[in-house]
Motif scaffolding. Structure first.
Motif, PDB file in Angstrom:
ATOM      1  N   UNK A  78       0.808  -1.204  -0.055  1.00 52.75           N
ATOM      2  CA  UNK A  78      -0.027  -0.077  -0.101  1.00 52.75           C
ATOM      3  C   UNK A  78       0.672   1.341   0.036  1.00 52.75           C
ATOM      4  N   UNK A  79       1.856   1.446   0.901  1.00 51.29           N
ATOM      5  CA  UNK A  79       2.868   2.492   0.992  1.00 51.29           C
ATOM      6  C   UNK A  79       3.440   2.490  -0.467  1.00 51.29           C
ATOM      7  N   UNK A  80       3.796   1.676  -1.151  1.00 47.90           N
ATOM      8  CA  UNK A  80       4.694   1.666  -2.486  1.00 47.90           C
ATOM      9  C   UNK A  80       3.683   2.236  -3.456  1.00 47.90           C
ATOM     10  N   UNK A  81       2.464   1.734  -3.586  1.00 46.83           N
ATOM     11  CA  UNK A  81       1.472   2.235  -4.509  1.00 46.83           C
ATOM     12  C   UNK A  81       0.940   3.586  -4.119  1.00 46.83           C
ATOM     13  N   UNK A  82       1.051   3.760  -2.970  1.00 51.58           N
ATOM     14  CA  UNK A  82       0.604   5.339  -2.586  1.00 51.58           C
ATOM     15  C   UNK A  82       1.739   6.604  -2.959  1.00 51.58           C
ATOM     16  N   UNK A  83       2.846   5.836  -2.940  1.00 51.49           N
ATOM     17  CA  UNK A  83       4.263   6.712  -3.041  1.00 51.49           C
ATOM     18  C   UNK A  83       4.323   6.725  -4.644  1.00 51.49           C
ATOM     19  N   UNK A  84       4.111   5.770  -5.470  1.00 51.52           N
ATOM     20  CA  UNK A  84       4.039   5.921  -6.862  1.00 51.52           C
ATOM     21  C   UNK A  84       2.873   6.695  -7.375  1.00 51.52           C
ATOM     22  N   UNK A  85       1.742   6.853  -6.872  1.00 49.93           N
ATOM     23  CA  UNK A  85       0.678   7.574  -7.135  1.00 49.93           C
ATOM     24  C   UNK A  85       1.147   9.089  -7.157  1.00 49.93           C
ATOM     25  N   UNK A 127      -7.126  10.553  -5.471  1.00 53.16           N
ATOM     26  CA  UNK A 127      -8.376   9.518  -5.357  1.00 53.16           C
ATOM     27  C   UNK A 127      -7.850   8.053  -5.562  1.00 53.16           C
ATOM     28  N   UNK A 128      -7.027   8.112  -6.898  1.00 50.03           N
ATOM     29  CA  UNK A 128      -6.643   6.717  -7.218  1.00 50.03           C
ATOM     30  C   UNK A 128      -5.622   5.969  -6.317  1.00 50.03           C
ATOM     31  N   UNK A 129      -4.745   6.781  -5.695  1.00 45.56           N
ATOM     32  CA  UNK A 129      -3.992   6.209  -4.911  1.00 45.56           C
ATOM     33  C   UNK A 129      -4.531   6.035  -3.501  1.00 45.56           C
ATOM     34  N   UNK A 130      -5.550   6.818  -3.040  1.00 49.86           N
ATOM     35  CA  UNK A 130      -6.332   6.296  -1.786  1.00 49.86           C
ATOM     36  C   UNK A 130      -7.010   4.985  -1.981  1.00 49.86           C
ATOM     37  N   UNK A 131      -7.615   4.640  -2.882  1.00 47.47           N
ATOM     38  CA  UNK A 131      -8.382   3.551  -3.276  1.00 47.47           C
ATOM     39  C   UNK A 131      -7.519   2.383  -3.305  1.00 47.47           C
ATOM     40  N   UNK A 132      -6.180   2.376  -3.859  1.00 56.04           N
ATOM     41  CA  UNK A 132      -5.359   1.500  -3.978  1.00 56.04           C
ATOM     42  C   UNK A 132      -4.726   1.148  -2.399  1.00 56.04           C
ATOM     43  N   UNK A 133      -4.558   2.176  -1.945  1.00 55.52           N
ATOM     44  CA  UNK A 133      -4.145   1.867  -0.245  1.00 55.52           C
ATOM     45  C   UNK A 133      -5.140   1.417   0.573  1.00 55.52           C
ATOM     46  N   UNK A 134      -6.275   1.957   0.489  1.00 47.43           N
ATOM     47  CA  UNK A 134      -7.462   1.369   1.032  1.00 47.43           C
ATOM     48  C   UNK A 134      -7.538  -0.254   0.913  1.00 47.43           C
TER      49      UNK A 134
END
Length: 176
Positions: free
Chosen positions: A112-119, A146-153
């Motif tokens: 989640x952290x990685x996806x959030x950072x990539x976003x 928005x997209x990053x928060x969804x991925x993190x969630x």
């Protein structure tokens, strides 16, 4: 004695005199008829370049990116200890008990952290390119957030929904 002309016969009037050319295309002599009035210049097509965006868009975009970076860093720090985060989340939701860490819980948090950072990185890159081209860019960090928060969630929901205390709480809530 003259040699015969070995050149090919003209097919398109290359060797014709101006009079022969006019006769062939049936155009009157320019010296004997008045020249037609020049046609008005056609309207130029609108330029396809995008007008430059003012400094407000740049400032708003930079503020959004700076805030996004702050959120990404603080979220990453908070999620490095996922069991503590999950306990705090369970208390906030009113779920009794403590989080039971699974083998994959911290892995999901890291994903989640990685996806959030990539976003955030993608938002920063696309925003920079849009600003450099003079286009509006404020919306890029908003959509990326928005997209990053969804991925993190999604990444955080997977281990949380596998916890026995959370499953028990959900089953008792749906039965009421």
């Amino acid at each position: 004695m003259s040699t015969p002309d070995e050149r090919p016969r003209p097919a398109y009037g290359e060797y014709a005199t101006p009079e022969e050319q006019r006769a062939r295309i049936q155009q009157p002599d320019a010296f004997h008829t008045p020249a037609p009035a020049p046609a008005p210049a056609p309207m130029a097509a609108p330029a396809t370049t995008v007008p430059r965006v003012g400094p407000i868009d740049r400032v708003v975009t930079i503020i959004l990116l700076a805030y996004g970076l702050y959120v990404v860093v603080t979220t990453a720090v908070e999620l490095t200890d996922f069991p503590s985060f999950a306990d705090m989340w369970m208390k906030t939701m009113g779920i009794p008990g403590t989080f039971t860490p699974s083998a994959s819980a911290q892995t999901w948090a890291i994903v989640g952290i990685v996806l959030f950072s990539i976003g955030w990185l993608v938002a920063a890159l696309l925003s920079w390119r849009a600003i450099a081209r003079g286009r509006r860019a404020w919306w890029i960090p908003v959509v990326a957030a928005l997209v990053s928060w969804i991925a993190l969630a999604i990444c955080l929901t997977i281990p949380l929904m596998a916890d026995p205390a959370v499953v028990h709480w959900i089953s008792t809530q749906s039965g009421q």
